[in-house]
Design an enzyme around this catalytic site. Structure first.
Site, short mmCIF file in Angstrom:
data_model
loop_
_atom_site.label_atom_id
_atom_site.label_comp_id
_atom_site.label_asym_id
_atom_site.label_seq_id
_atom_site.Cartn_x
_atom_site.Cartn_y
_atom_site.Cartn_z
N LYS A 198 0.86 -1.18 0.00
CA LYS A 198 0.00 0.00 0.00
C LYS A 198 0.90 1.23 0.00
O LYS A 198 1.41 1.64 1.04
CB LYS A 198 -0.93 -0.03 1.21
CG LYS A 198 -2.10 0.97 1.13
CD LYS A 198 -1.64 2.35 1.47
CE LYS A 198 -2.71 3.39 1.29
NZ LYS A 198 -2.15 4.76 1.43
N GLY A 220 2.62 5.28 12.72
CA GLY A 220 3.37 4.12 13.22
C GLY A 220 2.89 3.68 14.59
O GLY A 220 2.78 2.48 14.86
N SER A 221 2.59 4.63 15.46
CA SER A 221 2.08 4.29 16.79
C SER A 221 0.73 3.58 16.70
O SER A 221 0.47 2.63 17.43
CB SER A 221 1.93 5.57 17.63
OG SER A 221 3.18 6.17 17.85
N GLU A 273 10.43 17.03 13.44
CA GLU A 273 10.81 16.75 12.05
C GLU A 273 10.01 17.65 11.11
O GLU A 273 8.78 17.65 11.13
CB GLU A 273 10.56 15.28 11.73
CG GLU A 273 11.00 14.89 10.33
CD GLU A 273 10.80 13.41 10.06
OE1 GLU A 273 11.66 12.82 9.40
OE2 GLU A 273 9.78 12.86 10.50
#
Length: 577
Positions: free
Chosen positions: A185, A243-244, A393
């Site tokens: 994906k 991601g978490s 970031e």
């Protein structure tokens, strides 16, 4: 000359399939803000079909068709894919540039890396055959042991938009080399070249269902894929927030994940450097790929003795970077990927100003470019460690700067981050470079350079930059499980049936009992049914560690079996020759 964007569908079970809801969404060229095509928008129903196809491909013919075929068999397909990528390099590079804004030269180099990565993992797939049934040395001659390396199963591969084809390849190539089947994906912001990978797989005859590619929004396609109960592992590169969520979802099913979640990497420049070389690596490390690199060395930590000269050189060079349409010859900085990313980066720059930082150069749209999501290379000074620009970031062409006076201060500043992906150190003193390499907390350290990447070397981070490693042999291990196979090879009876009866645990052999049982205070009871002696022991060392008691069973004079019943260690069984 206009370059047509191929109109593709979802790639499921070896065939092009229209999304069940027939949804598509536009492709926007970030250099012109124009719609140049569209891609299919998968939803949970399409993801279900893709997972079923991958599961069937994994187990087809009891796995002999792919999962448990030889590595050499799988390598043939990987090499065929690599050859087709090389053959189509020019077209693929242009499509990548149109889709994500990467300068054309960089996109072409990416295609070389993509082909090389498939070739590399073809070699590791072949090597895997020789590593099967690797023997394990055991302390008992009555047993022999070997290991099997087996594919984990069906893998969900979720990839980002900054290196659309290359980041997908970092996952697809090792997963297929290991014998896994997969659902890729890609990011909805840059999926074009990943759909071309599907066309290549179809052309080379990759078995149906081995690789399925579903494009779509994260919430509509990515989330149902990551949480699917029949996916055996998730490999993700992207934001910390996503991601978490993936990690939390996988935890509910005790499912393995590997995560590469970006960073805020430092580049430390000492006073003994060649200023020109250091400046080149500093600019490359932050502004390559339009500043959209997970490992970008976007925190410059420069020695105070050279800071003024060095920054002047950086500013002069940054102002000479060619910013243009990424298809234009000589372009070195193209647009960021989307309007949303453009606005996010500008908010970071404005926040830095409002917190008291100084924009030394850049910080806005180039005057000669009225359209497109372009941002000048930006250098920000007078930064404190509490500022957002230092801590978060940006994922754009923005470099923030702090000075230091000694090595200890440089280490402290370098480690002053929640992230831990990469770090660079520039110095003529190689012993100092070695000290810095050990002291900096990151998954990668670059000495007298920034951002080198080779498919033979591991890539990944620590702390909030994630865990697991891609590339190299470590990338292959990501998709393998290790199975222990142990065989009893003696013709002698095992002789401990009475000891194992009613026990709660397995055997663990190899140690000998050096002490004589007479040294222990004990009472012995003979069991006439099993011809065994049960001895209750209470030695000092047992009393120091256990709250209950241990029993020793001596069976037919051949073995000593220690049956453990302990509140602290739990129940178990140990066998001593």
């Amino acid at each position: 000359m206009a370059i047509p964007i191929p109109s593709r569908q979802l790639f499921i079970d070896g065939e092009w399939r229209e999304p069940l809801r027939r949804k598509r969404f536009p492709i926007i060229n970030p250099a012109t803000e124009e719609i140049i095509g569209d891609i299919p928008a998968a939803t949970a129903e399409d993801v279900e079909l893709a997972v079923v196809a991958a599961r069937m491909a994994f187990s087809r013919n009891k796995g002999r068709d792919w999962a448990f075929a030889s590595g050499a068999y799988r390598a043939k397909y990987l090499r065929a894919i690599a050859a087709k990528i090389t053959e189509r390099k020019a077209q693929l590079a242009k499509l990548e540039t149109l889709d994500c804004g990467k300068p054309l030269d960089e996109a072409a180099w990416d295609m070389d890396d993509v082909a090389a990565c498939f070739e590399y993992y073809a070699g590791l797939a072949e090597d895997l055959d020789a590593k099967q049934k690797a023997p394990i040395s055991l302390p008992m001659e009555t047993f022999k042991c070997h290991i099997l390396k087996e594919p984990l199963g069906v893998i969900a591969l979720v990839t980002p938009w900054n290196y659309p084809f290359l980041m997908a390849t970092w996952k697809v190539a090792p997963a297929l080399a290991a014998g896994c089947t997969a659902i890729l994906k890609p990011s909805e912001l840059a999926s074009v070249t990943c759909l071309e990978l599907a066309d290549i797989c179809k052309e080379v005859g990759l078995p149906a269902g081995v690789l399925n590619i579903v494009t779509g929004l994260g919430i509509e396609a990515g989330a149902p894929l990551a949480s699917h109960p029949h996916v055996d592992k998730i490999a993700f590169t992207g934001s910390n927030l996503t991601g978490s969520r993936i990690m939390a979802s996988a935890a509910q099913m005790v499912k393995p994940v590997s995560l590469e979640l970006g960073g805020k990497s430092p580049i430390v420049v000492f006073e003994d450097v060649d200023l020109d070389k250091a400046a080149e690596w500093t600019l490359f490390g932050c502004f390559w790929t339009n500043g959209q690199i997970c490992s970008a060395t976007s925190r410059l930590i420069v020695h105070e003795k050279i800071a003024e000269k060095f920054l002047l050189k950086l500013v002069n060079w940054a102002r000479n970077i060619k910013i243009s349409d990424p298809l234009e010859e000589g372009c070195r900085l193209g647009p960021v990927v989307s309007e949303g990313q453009y606005e996010k980066i500008n908010k970071f720059i404005q926040a830095a100003k409002s917190e008291g930082a100084t924009v030394l150069c850049g910080g806005s749209r180039p005057q000669h470019l009225k359209k497109g999501f372009f941002i000048q290379p930006t250098i920000i000074t007078d930064v404190s460690t509490s500022m957002q620009i230092w801590r978060e970031e940006v994922f754009g062409p923005v470099l923030c700067v702090k000075t230091f006076s000694n090595e200890d201060e440089a280490i402290e500043l370098a480690n002053d981050t929640e992230y831990g992906l990469g770090a660079a150190v520039i110095s003529s003193d190689l012993e100092r470079c070695e000290r810095m390499s050990k002291a900096v907390r990151s998954g990668m350290v670059w000495v007298n350079c920034s951002q080198p990447c080779f498919c033979q070397a591991p890539w990944g981070g620590i702390k909030r930059s994630g865990f697991g490693r891609e590339l190299g042999e470590w990338g292959l291990e990501n998709y393998l499980s290790v199975k222990q196979v142990t065989q009893y090879i003696s013709n002698e009876p095992w002789g401990c049936a009475s000891a194992t009866s009613g026990s709660n645990g397995g055997g663990c052999g190899g140690s000998s009992v050096a002490e004589d049982l007479d040294q222990y205070r004990a009472s012995a009871i003979r069991n006439p049914d099993t011809n065994s002696i049960i001895v209750k022991l209470t030695p000092t060392w047992i009393e120091a560690n256990l709250t209950n008691s241990w029993n020793i069973v001596i069976t037919r004079g051949k073995l000593i079996v220690l049956i453990i019943r302990s509140n602290t260690l739990g129940n178990g069984l140990a066998i001593f020759a």
